[in-house]
Design a protein around this motif. Sequence first.
Motif, short mmCIF file in Angstrom:
data_model
loop_
_atom_site.label_atom_id
_atom_site.label_comp_id
_atom_site.label_asym_id
_atom_site.label_seq_id
_atom_site.Cartn_x
_atom_site.Cartn_y
_atom_site.Cartn_z
N THR A 116 -19.14 -13.38 111.61
CA THR A 116 -17.97 -12.40 111.62
C THR A 116 -17.06 -12.75 110.22
O THR A 116 -17.32 -13.58 109.41
N ASP A 117 -16.29 -11.84 110.18
CA ASP A 117 -15.43 -11.72 108.96
C ASP A 117 -15.90 -11.97 107.32
O ASP A 117 -15.46 -12.51 106.78
N THR A 118 -17.05 -11.00 107.27
CA THR A 118 -17.63 -11.37 105.85
C THR A 118 -17.22 -10.39 104.94
O THR A 118 -16.60 -9.28 105.15
N VAL A 119 -17.11 -10.73 103.67
CA VAL A 119 -16.52 -10.21 102.64
C VAL A 119 -17.55 -9.88 101.42
O VAL A 119 -17.25 -9.06 100.54
N ASP A 120 -18.89 -10.41 101.72
CA ASP A 120 -19.81 -9.94 100.75
C ASP A 120 -20.97 -10.03 101.46
O ASP A 120 -21.26 -11.13 102.26
N LEU A 121 -22.08 -9.28 101.07
CA LEU A 121 -23.40 -9.39 101.67
C LEU A 121 -24.43 -9.18 100.64
O LEU A 121 -24.53 -8.18 99.69
N ASP A 122 -25.60 -10.23 100.35
CA ASP A 122 -26.71 -9.87 99.60
C ASP A 122 -27.85 -10.46 99.92
O ASP A 122 -28.09 -11.18 100.81
N ASN A 123 -29.04 -9.58 99.75
CA ASN A 123 -30.25 -9.74 100.49
C ASN A 123 -31.27 -9.79 99.33
O ASN A 123 -31.43 -8.79 98.31
N ASP A 124 -32.09 -10.71 99.28
CA ASP A 124 -33.09 -10.65 98.21
C ASP A 124 -34.39 -10.33 98.54
O ASP A 124 -35.30 -10.29 98.00
N GLY A 125 -34.38 -9.71 99.71
CA GLY A 125 -35.74 -9.26 100.36
C GLY A 125 -36.12 -10.10 101.48
O GLY A 125 -37.07 -9.60 102.44
N GLU A 126 -35.82 -11.30 101.48
CA GLU A 126 -36.15 -12.03 102.57
C GLU A 126 -35.01 -12.74 103.27
O GLU A 126 -35.07 -12.95 104.45
N THR A 127 -33.98 -12.99 102.67
CA THR A 127 -32.75 -14.04 103.01
C THR A 127 -31.52 -13.19 102.79
O THR A 127 -31.39 -12.62 101.77
N LEU A 128 -30.76 -13.09 103.98
CA LEU A 128 -29.37 -12.39 103.66
C LEU A 128 -28.51 -13.66 103.32
O LEU A 128 -28.48 -14.20 104.43
N VAL A 129 -27.67 -13.43 102.40
CA VAL A 129 -26.65 -14.45 102.16
C VAL A 129 -25.29 -13.80 102.60
O VAL A 129 -24.86 -12.61 101.82
N ALA A 130 -24.46 -14.06 103.62
CA ALA A 130 -23.13 -13.67 103.88
C ALA A 130 -21.99 -14.49 103.44
O ALA A 130 -22.12 -15.67 103.63
N THR A 131 -21.30 -13.79 102.86
CA THR A 131 -19.95 -14.63 102.35
C THR A 131 -18.77 -14.51 103.12
O THR A 131 -18.33 -13.32 103.56
N ARG A 132 -18.15 -15.40 103.44
CA ARG A 132 -16.84 -15.68 104.29
C ARG A 132 -16.01 -16.41 103.33
O ARG A 132 -16.05 -17.16 102.75
N GLU A 133 -14.72 -16.13 103.81
CA GLU A 133 -13.43 -16.87 103.29
C GLU A 133 -12.92 -17.68 104.27
O GLU A 133 -12.75 -17.39 105.59
N MET A 134 -12.45 -18.81 103.83
CA MET A 134 -11.98 -19.87 104.86
C MET A 134 -10.66 -20.33 104.23
O MET A 134 -10.23 -20.36 103.27
N TYR A 135 -9.88 -21.06 105.19
CA TYR A 135 -8.41 -21.58 104.64
C TYR A 135 -7.48 -20.68 103.98
O TYR A 135 -7.36 -21.46 102.91
N GLY A 136 -7.41 -19.69 104.78
CA GLY A 136 -6.60 -18.71 104.02
C GLY A 136 -7.22 -18.10 102.74
O GLY A 136 -6.27 -17.63 101.83
N GLY A 137 -8.25 -18.12 102.33
CA GLY A 137 -8.74 -17.29 101.14
C GLY A 137 -9.00 -18.40 100.18
O GLY A 137 -9.48 -18.04 99.00
N LYS A 138 -8.79 -19.77 100.23
CA LYS A 138 -8.98 -20.82 99.37
C LYS A 138 -10.53 -21.25 99.06
O LYS A 138 -10.66 -21.68 97.91
N VAL A 139 -11.27 -21.04 100.03
CA VAL A 139 -12.50 -21.46 99.89
C VAL A 139 -13.49 -20.46 100.34
O VAL A 139 -13.20 -19.58 101.49
N GLU A 140 -14.64 -19.96 99.68
CA GLU A 140 -15.52 -19.13 100.11
C GLU A 140 -16.88 -19.99 100.70
O GLU A 140 -17.24 -20.84 100.07
N THR A 141 -17.43 -19.34 101.71
CA THR A 141 -18.51 -20.28 102.26
C THR A 141 -19.75 -19.33 102.40
O THR A 141 -19.46 -17.97 102.49
N THR A 142 -20.93 -19.71 102.39
CA THR A 142 -22.07 -18.77 102.44
C THR A 142 -22.82 -19.15 103.78
O THR A 142 -23.12 -20.27 103.98
N THR A 143 -23.53 -18.23 104.32
CA THR A 143 -24.31 -18.42 105.47
C THR A 143 -25.46 -17.61 105.05
O THR A 143 -25.50 -16.37 104.76
#
Length: 318
Positions: A116-143
């Motif tokens: 949920t709440d993704t701010v960027d998406l990137d796919n290399d053909g095999e893996t999707l990297v979903a970027t989210r923000e945490m702690y009020g936007g102070k930290v970015e995490t990727t799934t």
Amino acid sequence: MTDVLAVADHRRGELRDVSYESITAGRQLADETGGDLHIAVISGTVDDFAAKLNRDGVDTIHTVSHGEEFNHDVYSQAITQLYDELAPQYVLTPNSVNGLDYAPAIANELDLPVVTDTVDLDNDGETLVATREMYGGKVETTTELEGDAVITIRGAEWPAAEGTGDATIEAFDADIDEDAIGSTVNGFEEVGGGDVDISEADLLVSVGRGIEEEENLDLIRDLADALGATLSSSRPIVDNGWLPKNRQVGQSGKVVTPDVYIAIGISGAVQHVAGMKGSDTIVAINTDPNAPIMDIADYAIVDDLFDVVPELIDEFDG
């Protein structure tokens, strides 16, 4: 080749901006996976919505005519059936009240992961990297995700799709189980200061704690009137009870994307910036040249708002 299915969002007869932003996000993913972009529009005036959603990058629009307003059970059934029919790799939904209502349900029904709440998406053909923000936007995490997934996207993070497309528009005959529909929308009632929807405004004059006292709000109201703008605020103003909750911009308020956003006496905490950084033009008035709001402002006025605002009123109220 793997396809993408994006679900449009509408309320009270109007498509939400995130519907057009979903086209951009979905097209990006479809290009990366070599597939097609499908748009689902469910309930309401679906034919009218489909015509508006027929923009560059859309391959097929699927309409599901059932009811007028959002309904959890109708959306869940329709999207699940569309997934079975189209076999997309990704289902994109808005990170809105509606999207967050049904996205976990369809993920559970289809046995898919949900991000949920993704701010960027990137796919290399095999893996999707979903970027989210945490702690009020102070930290970015990727799934990292492999295989199919349900993803909600935050509004104002992707530009709205433009241009006129040549998508195929198809009516999808969803087999809706009426007995499984547990609720219906009978009407709307504005409560809690619901006099205006700041997310729909083209010009916002927003005020923060730099206003110092509640009585000074009249000065900002005068500027808003002179500009024909809508008045909004940062969280401290609402917490103080000076303006109602529906006027608050930010993560705990509303996400806004006006043509012009004038921030007066607002320092620019990450929670506030997350709600207005998608504005086309940002004007900041603050005595502190190092205030975070200055980093994202297109025009910055380093001066006392009590000197600047009266000058603006005189200029535009003439």
